[in-house]
Scaffold this active site. Structure first.
Site, PDB file in Angstrom:
ATOM      1  N   HIS A  42      37.420  56.645  37.925  1.00  0.00           N
ATOM      2  CA  HIS A  42      37.728  56.397  39.568  1.00  0.00           C
ATOM      3  C   HIS A  42      36.449  57.100  40.260  1.00  0.00           C
ATOM      4  O   HIS A  42      35.960  56.444  41.136  1.00  0.00           O
ATOM      5  CB  HIS A  42      38.845  57.195  39.972  1.00  0.00           C
ATOM      6  CG  HIS A  42      40.060  56.468  39.434  1.00  0.00           C
ATOM      7  ND1 HIS A  42      41.468  57.251  39.596  1.00  0.00           N
ATOM      8  CD2 HIS A  42      40.301  55.117  39.136  1.00  0.00           C
ATOM      9  CE1 HIS A  42      42.296  56.140  39.091  1.00  0.00           C
ATOM     10  NE2 HIS A  42      41.843  55.030  39.041  1.00  0.00           N
ATOM     11  N   ARG A  61      44.654  34.771  42.729  1.00  0.00           N
ATOM     12  CA  ARG A  61      45.334  35.120  41.603  1.00  0.00           C
ATOM     13  C   ARG A  61      46.840  35.709  42.131  1.00  0.00           C
ATOM     14  O   ARG A  61      46.856  36.620  43.026  1.00  0.00           O
ATOM     15  CB  ARG A  61      44.617  36.060  40.805  1.00  0.00           C
ATOM     16  CG  ARG A  61      45.439  36.648  39.476  1.00  0.00           C
ATOM     17  CD  ARG A  61      44.476  37.689  38.652  1.00  0.00           C
ATOM     18  NE  ARG A  61      44.103  39.022  39.383  1.00  0.00           N
ATOM     19  CZ  ARG A  61      43.527  39.933  38.911  1.00  0.00           C
ATOM     20  NH1 ARG A  61      42.609  39.662  37.793  1.00  0.00           N
ATOM     21  NH2 ARG A  61      43.115  41.178  39.739  1.00  0.00           N
ATOM     22  N   GLU A  92      42.104  36.125  29.177  1.00  0.00           N
ATOM     23  CA  GLU A  92      41.707  37.374  29.198  1.00  0.00           C
ATOM     24  C   GLU A  92      42.493  38.180  27.921  1.00  0.00           C
ATOM     25  O   GLU A  92      42.423  39.334  27.649  1.00  0.00           O
ATOM     26  CB  GLU A  92      41.976  38.195  30.483  1.00  0.00           C
ATOM     27  CG  GLU A  92      43.244  38.156  31.058  1.00  0.00           C
ATOM     28  CD  GLU A  92      43.565  38.688  32.329  1.00  0.00           C
ATOM     29  OE1 GLU A  92      42.771  39.500  32.843  1.00  0.00           O
ATOM     30  OE2 GLU A  92      44.531  38.185  32.901  1.00  0.00           O
ATOM     31  N   ASN A 143      36.225  41.069  31.065  1.00  0.00           N
ATOM     32  CA  ASN A 143      36.483  42.604  31.025  1.00  0.00           C
ATOM     33  C   ASN A 143      37.793  42.815  29.996  1.00  0.00           C
ATOM     34  O   ASN A 143      37.518  43.577  28.994  1.00  0.00           O
ATOM     35  CB  ASN A 143      36.899  43.202  32.293  1.00  0.00           C
ATOM     36  CG  ASN A 143      35.669  42.693  33.510  1.00  0.00           C
ATOM     37  OD1 ASN A 143      34.637  42.467  33.099  1.00  0.00           O
ATOM     38  ND2 ASN A 143      35.895  43.136  34.683  1.00  0.00           N
ATOM     39  N   CYS A 155      35.321  34.925  35.478  1.00  0.00           N
ATOM     40  CA  CYS A 155      35.076  35.814  36.626  1.00  0.00           C
ATOM     41  C   CYS A 155      35.027  37.129  36.155  1.00  0.00           C
ATOM     42  O   CYS A 155      35.255  38.021  37.105  1.00  0.00           O
ATOM     43  CB  CYS A 155      36.643  35.542  37.577  1.00  0.00           C
ATOM     44  SG  CYS A 155      37.938  35.766  36.382  1.00  0.00           S
TER      45      CYS A 155
END
Length: 577
Positions: free
Chosen positions: A188, A341, A442, A465, A513
């Site tokens: 984070h 999305r 994904e 990712n 993306c």
């Protein structure tokens, strides 16, 4: 002149004088006996400390950045965890120790269990728990926080570690860079340094002892180094470099008004990833050809936060407010395509709203998240789909489903869509019936049966990712195995190539993306594999157009071919669900 090395987590080059933030040690918490008549007062002190820390965290929610809000919202969720607080209270009633000792014991026990699970995601959450409840302990013990107002502006901050909430205070002091002895690339803390555009190097050994307040520093994230007390010649070189970078950014800005073209004239569509209405305006200004990914979960987080501030029930965003947000983004983009999305909650995206129950799971990233969550909660899903179809009248909308792994999930979504459309027609609310509905590819499961999915959806968007993370079985937040995480692994590239080939054979659009689409080497390999649509952070669009303009399609295909052995795609054959 001395050089230290670290891991770059936020790009940039900076110069400035060092300012050391000494690590504040919390005093030892003795197992002092509790006098029974003080038990009630001890619990009242804990309650007051929790309220104070909640108030401090809530003040940080004022940021307009949705990712920052999501992080601070997760902290509030921890502080409001009634199950954990109840466990602390039960232990406090059983023991004869001060509340500080009991709280610290429970926090350490809980964090240790998370770390012992051997999961990098849970280890990162353990760090968050010790951070946020560490603030509560500091309140109880009267430990003063560091006074950030004493930090001179435009200095390079050096510390052993920082909490995510402290980065916002450093950004307000316009710090030039951050150097830490600890910290992970996708923590984070790292996300916030990138959001604030603060150059940062983490995992720098002995930084606090090797650097002193007032030392002149050069932070070069590209070379992954810090130069301590550079001579005037080196300083002049870097100042020249920084000035050139500024000129380059200004030059790249001229690309906003032009389309992306390879040197041979091959057009490439460059879209933007956004998380808010405000970012849509930025994307348009940066010359995006449209929106390739609108992350709607941030709308839900913001709505829950705003409702709580107004003293209302902490519920997620209403249909009407969703409709207004989607409508505004479509209108901002002026007829350019906008891919929205559906809700991707769960996993590490915690929405503190009463109407979105998040399961307490051992491994949230493999649990009830994304399309699994919305299909399990039809009213929630219908509300979002109603808002989307209502907004479809105002632009070129495309609806995208996250983390799809089964054809049955797509079929069930279309069943719910038909119900939504029937309701809208009965209510005489206008909408477009031909809105394209696609999926994010994904996971390896989705990629391997991409040829099957082409029969049930209108487009693909590859999320590199998660595709990399799930395919390699490597958590990208885990520094221990970070060197093994690579989108260029032959297994990942084969899955991308097969997905692209399947889409092209079926005649449906395919885009990427994930972060790979915004990286120089990534975009070159992707275009060489057949991808003609890339979606990225708006700030990367101008540079992407510049990079692509230097190559012909033949050259990029050659670059792609060198990335891994020639794909025997024909051997992959056809698969059945």
């Amino acid at each position: 002149m001395k050089i230290l090395n670290g891991i770059p987590v936020s790009k940039g080059t900076a110069t400035g004088k060092a300012f050391i933030i000494e690590h504040i040690l919390r005093p030892e918490i003795p197992a002092a006996p509790l006098i029974e008549k003080e038990r009630q007062a001890g619990w009242a002190r804990l309650t007051a400390a929790l309220l104070k820390v909640r108030s401090d965290i809530k003040a940080l929610l004022e940021t307009p950045d949705p990712e920052q809000q999501a992080i601070f919202e997760s902290y509030l969720l921890m502080l409001s965890d009634t199950d954990f607080i109840s466990q602390v209270e039960q232990e406090y009633q059983k023991q004869n120790h001060q509340i500080e000792f009991v709280l610290n014991e429970k926090v350490e026990d809980f964090a240790s269990k998370l770390r012992a699970a051997g999961d990098a995601y849970l280890s990162a959450r353990a760090d968050d728990i010790t951070d946020v409840f560490g603030r509560v302990l500091n309140e109880l013990l009267g430990v003063r926080r560091f006074d950030y107002s004493q930090i001179p502006e435009h200095t390079v901050i050096v510390a052993k570690s920082l909490s995510p909430s402290e980065v916002g205070e450093l950004a307000a002091r316009h710090c030039s860079a951050i150097i830490l002895e600890e910290g992970g690339v996708n923590s984070h803390l790292a996300i916030l340094t990138r959001n604030y555009s603060i150059p940062a190097l983490f995992a720098v050994p002995h930084a606090v002892s090797e650097i002193h307040t007032g030392d002149m520093l050069i932070v070069d994230t590209q070379e992954e180094k810090i130069i301590i007390s550079p001579d005037s010649e080196v300083i002049d070189q870097y100042l020249h470099h920084i000035a050139q970078e500024e000129m380059r950014r200004n030059r790249l800005a001229s690309n906003r008004q032009y389309p992306a073209l390879l040197r041979d004239g091959t057009p490439i569509t460059v879209l933007a990833n956004i998380g808010s209405v405000e970012e849509a305006r930025i994307a348009l200004d940066e010359g995006a050809d449209g929106i390739g990914l609108f992350r709607t979960e941030f709308l839900f987080m913001q709505a829950a936060n705003q409702n709580k501030k107004k003293g209302k029930a902490a519920v997620s965003i209403s249909e009407e407010n969703q409709f207004q947000a989607y409508k505004e983004v479509l209108q901002i983009m002026k007829g350019k395509p906008v891919t929205i999305r559906t809700l991707d909650a769960g996993g590490d995206k915690i929405i503190n709203a009463a109407d979105i129950p998040i399961a307490n799971e051992k491994n949230p990233l493999l649990g009830q998240r994304a399309i699994r969550l919305t299909l399990a909660d039809p009213p929630l899903f219908r509300t979002q789909l109603r808002a989307l179809y209502r907004a479809s009248m105002y632009g070129e909308l495309k609806i995208m489903l996250p983390l799809v792994t089964h054809v049955a999930q797509v079929k069930e979504t279309f069943r719910i869509i038909k119900e939504v459309q029937s309701d809208l027609m009965r209510e005489q609310i206008p909408f477009r019936t031909n809105v394209p509905v696609g999926i994010m590819v994904e996971t390896a499961a989705a990629a391997v049966i991409a040829d099957i999915f082409t029969q049930f959806c209108d487009f693909f968007s590859i999320g590199t990712n998660d595709l990399t993370q799930y395919t390699l079985g490597i958590d990208r937040e885990n520094r221990v195995v970070a060197d093994l995480f690579s989108e260029f692994h032959a297994g990942v590239l084969r899955l991308i190539a097969y997905t692209v080939q399947s889409a092209r054979t079926a005649g449906i659009p395919v885009s990427v993306c994930g972060e790979m689409a915004g990286q120089e080497e990534g975009m070159k390999v992707l275009v060489g594999l057949g991808v003609r649509t890339l979606s990225m952070t708006p700030s990367l669009i101008c540079e992407a157009k510049e990079i692509l303009s230097h190559y012909t399609l033949d050259e990029l295909e050659q670059i792609s071919a060198k990335a891994f052995p020639k794909l025997p795609l024909s051997q992959l054959g056809s698969f059945e669900t």
